[in-house]
Scaffold this motif. Structure first.
Motif, PDB file in Angstrom:
ATOM      1  N   GLN A  39       0.671  -1.239   0.068  1.00  0.00           N
ATOM      2  CA  GLN A  39      -0.021   0.107   0.228  1.00  0.00           C
ATOM      3  C   GLN A  39       0.781   1.293   0.008  1.00  0.00           C
ATOM      4  O   GLN A  39       0.631   2.214  -0.512  1.00  0.00           O
ATOM      5  N   PRO A  85      -5.320   5.033   8.299  1.00  0.00           N
ATOM      6  CA  PRO A  85      -4.453   4.214   7.223  1.00  0.00           C
ATOM      7  C   PRO A  85      -4.849   2.793   7.685  1.00  0.00           C
ATOM      8  O   PRO A  85      -5.656   2.292   8.694  1.00  0.00           O
ATOM      9  N   TYR A 137      -5.874   2.874   0.298  1.00  0.00           N
ATOM     10  CA  TYR A 137      -7.072   2.869   0.934  1.00  0.00           C
ATOM     11  C   TYR A 137      -6.879   3.607   2.440  1.00  0.00           C
ATOM     12  O   TYR A 137      -5.736   3.463   3.113  1.00  0.00           O
ATOM     13  N   GLU A 138      -7.767   4.572   2.651  1.00  0.00           N
ATOM     14  CA  GLU A 138      -7.785   5.224   4.016  1.00  0.00           C
ATOM     15  C   GLU A 138      -9.265   4.823   4.542  1.00  0.00           C
ATOM     16  O   GLU A 138     -10.165   4.568   3.902  1.00  0.00           O
ATOM     17  N   TYR A 167       3.279   9.228   4.136  1.00  0.00           N
ATOM     18  CA  TYR A 167       1.919   9.293   4.213  1.00  0.00           C
ATOM     19  C   TYR A 167       1.256  10.564   5.091  1.00  0.00           C
ATOM     20  O   TYR A 167       0.403  11.204   4.726  1.00  0.00           O
ATOM     21  N   VAL A 197      -9.046  10.272  10.423  1.00  0.00           N
ATOM     22  CA  VAL A 197      -8.707   9.241   9.029  1.00  0.00           C
ATOM     23  C   VAL A 197      -7.902   8.391   9.600  1.00  0.00           C
ATOM     24  O   VAL A 197      -6.661   8.899   9.874  1.00  0.00           O
ATOM     25  N   ALA A 242      -1.347  13.110   4.061  1.00  0.00           N
ATOM     26  CA  ALA A 242      -2.681  13.179   4.546  1.00  0.00           C
ATOM     27  C   ALA A 242      -2.860  14.659   5.235  1.00  0.00           C
ATOM     28  O   ALA A 242      -4.155  15.187   5.366  1.00  0.00           O
ATOM     29  N   ARG A 284      -8.303  10.818  -2.104  1.00  0.00           N
ATOM     30  CA  ARG A 284      -8.767  10.803  -0.762  1.00  0.00           C
ATOM     31  C   ARG A 284     -10.286  11.001  -1.068  1.00  0.00           C
ATOM     32  O   ARG A 284     -11.080  11.741  -0.408  1.00  0.00           O
TER      33      ARG A 284
END
Length: 511
Positions: A30, A323, A306-307, A58, A321, A62, A345
């Motif tokens: 991922q 991960p 994916y989140e 990440y 949110v 984000a 997102r």
């Protein structure tokens, strides 16, 4: 055909090693996908706006890229539909998946890049077959034709370019399939992509009823309509009299539980297999990889990052949110995706629960906007489908469609309830027992509903209307939502859908 079947089975089984790789190394896969996407799109208008070239972790991603729903992505998508490229994704996008939405827009148009087609949708279809033949090595799947029940295509309404098309995701996929796949499927491409659904079902039935069909792929509702028409044309009692070599139904889009009884009547064989997929306009997300489980393996190497938003955070202005590394078992999450078609997102509107973390497996629990929470009961689609399936099985009923909504307090002395409209193919042998079981099972699976039902304090027993077959089809037609990816809303927190249906039927049709 035996040689062809053996060869194709061997080809598809070779993918299992790659699937095992992402099952064993999910987080690394991922992370690799995230930064491949960011690096690919750093020179797009979207990438420049959010400084993709500066992202190293990440946490950078984000913090810099906001969460988007369809309305927020819509300006970028419309620019792309009008022919402006390199907006959200570096390669040209000419295909758009049309989806009926729960947003303020009547239709959503989801970009489908060539990468999304090949690395996500096509790959998902191949993996579905790989897992199937791996689980059932005695399969004769490739000795016959694959019946695919898909949607339709039309011109891009925002472009004059003839090469740019919009349509149901199934139609986009079907149109772009390589020639060797087209040769293995039925009906003809011309019939498969027809727009008018009633004429399409008739033509499909006549085209496919004399083929050697070994598998079916489609949405349960339209599959039932097609199979019933074929039985009428052939004068057959069940579909195995028409297709004796049929062995599997690959299904998705709606929960299969409420339809299982009807399929057993149409295909009365213990050897018949059912395999669920989670393929949406936005991407191919999950596949049922185990024979004796309805869990879906989350597919992690399809160019999608994916989140997840915990549903208790959903209404917050700045929701938490998490991960994949931070998800928990049994918790209800809304899905966020970042894709190789330029969705960043993006809230797809579905909710899932994780049933396993090694590997990551999920169950679809509902929609972020399809629920009933008028009295604090927080009933989601998963609860409703589970309860109605139990009630139907216990009363020997088979259900074609249903929807439900709240009955709000009329005055200070009245109490709330849930009002259901249910269309049966086979009526329950005891209607009152059906209603009681529906209520009891909802109380079992949802503690908030149970609390509101305690001694009828806030909610009274469900009110159930039984309507004639064809009512939901007529209602969907009246809304311009017939066919393709359009689905009957199972639950609504308003009475819009229920009131529309009740107004359109004659008093004799509802009881």
């Amino acid at each position: 055909m035996e040689v062809v079947n053996t060869f194709m089975t061997w080809i598809f089984k070779n993918r299992i090693g790659q699937i095992n790789n992402f099952k064993e190394n999910p987080i690394a896969i991922q992370e690799e996908i995230l930064f491949e996407l960011v690096n690919e799109a750093k020179r797009t208008e979207f990438g420049k706006k959010y400084s993709f070239s500066e992202m190293k972790t990440y946490a950078d991603f984000a913090s810099k890229v906001p969460i988007h729903d369809y309305e927020q992505m819509k300006p970028y998508i419309e620019m792309t539909m009008k022919g402006r490229q390199n907006v959200i994704w570096p390669t040209d996008i000419e295909w758009f998946s049309k989806s009926s939405g729960t947003t303020s827009s009547r239709s959503k148009y989801i970009p489908v890049s060539q990468e999304a087609l090949e690395e996500c949708h096509f790959k998902g279809g191949k993996d579905m077959l790989s897992m199937y033949v791996n689980n059932y090595p005695d399969s004769k799947l490739f000795s016959g034709k694959a019946l695919t029940i898909g949607g339709s295509l039309s011109s891009n309404p925002l472009s004059n370019e003839s090469s740019s098309k919009v349509g149901d995701v199934s139609a986009v996929i079907t149109h772009n399939l390589p020639i060797w796949v087209q040769m293995a499927r039925t009906p003809s491409l011309e019939t498969a992509l027809m727009n008018e659904w009633e004429a399409k079902i008739e033509r499909m039935a006549r085209e496919v009823m004399d083929e050697n069909v070994t598998s079916i792929s489609g949405v349960p509702t339209w599959t039932i309509v097609l199979l019933q028409r074929i039985l009428e044309l052939k004068g057959a009692n069940n579909i195995l009299e028409v297709w004796p070599n049929l062995e599997v139904f690959f299904h998705g889009a709606v929960a299969f539980g409420p339809y299982r009884g009807l399929f057993k009547e149409l295909i009365p064989s213990e050897r018949m297999r059912y395999m669920e997929t989670y393929n949406a306009s936005e991407g191919f997300f999950g596949i049922q990889d185990q024979k004796d489980s309805d869990e879906l393996l989350l597919m992690l190497d399809y160019g999608i990052f994916y989140e997840f938003i915990p549903m208790e955070e959903w209404d917050n202005e700045h929701p938490k949110v998490v991960p994949l590394t931070e998800v928990e078992l049994g918790k209800n999450y809304a899905i966020l995706i970042t894709t190789n078609a330029g969705l960043w997102r993006y809230k797809i509107g579905d909710t899932v629960k994780f049933t396993n973390l090694h590997p990551y497996r999920i169950k679809i629990s509902g929609r972020t906007k399809h629920f009933i929470n008028a009295f604090g009961e927080e009933v989601i689609v998963e609860n409703a489908e589970s309860a109605i399936q139990v009630a139907a099985e216990a009363t020997h009923a088979t259900i074609t469609n249903f929807t439900a909504a709240p009955v709000y307090f009329g005055d200070s002395k009245s109490k709330g309830a849930h009002e259901w409209i249910v269309e049966f193919n086979k009526l329950p042998d005891d209607r009152e027992r059906f209603i009681n079981l529906l209520d009891e099972e909802l109380r079992k699976v949802n503690s908030d509903y149970d609390a509101k039902r305690y001694k009828d304090l806030a909610l009274t027993a469900p009110r159930v209307h039984v309507v004639n077959e064809g009512v939901f089809e007529s209602w969907m037609r009246s809304r311009g939502k017939l066919g393709g990816q359009n689905k009957v809303p199972r639950l609504s927190n308003t009475r819009e859908y229920v009131d529309e249906i009740l107004q359109m039927i004659k008093p004799a049709q509802a009881s």
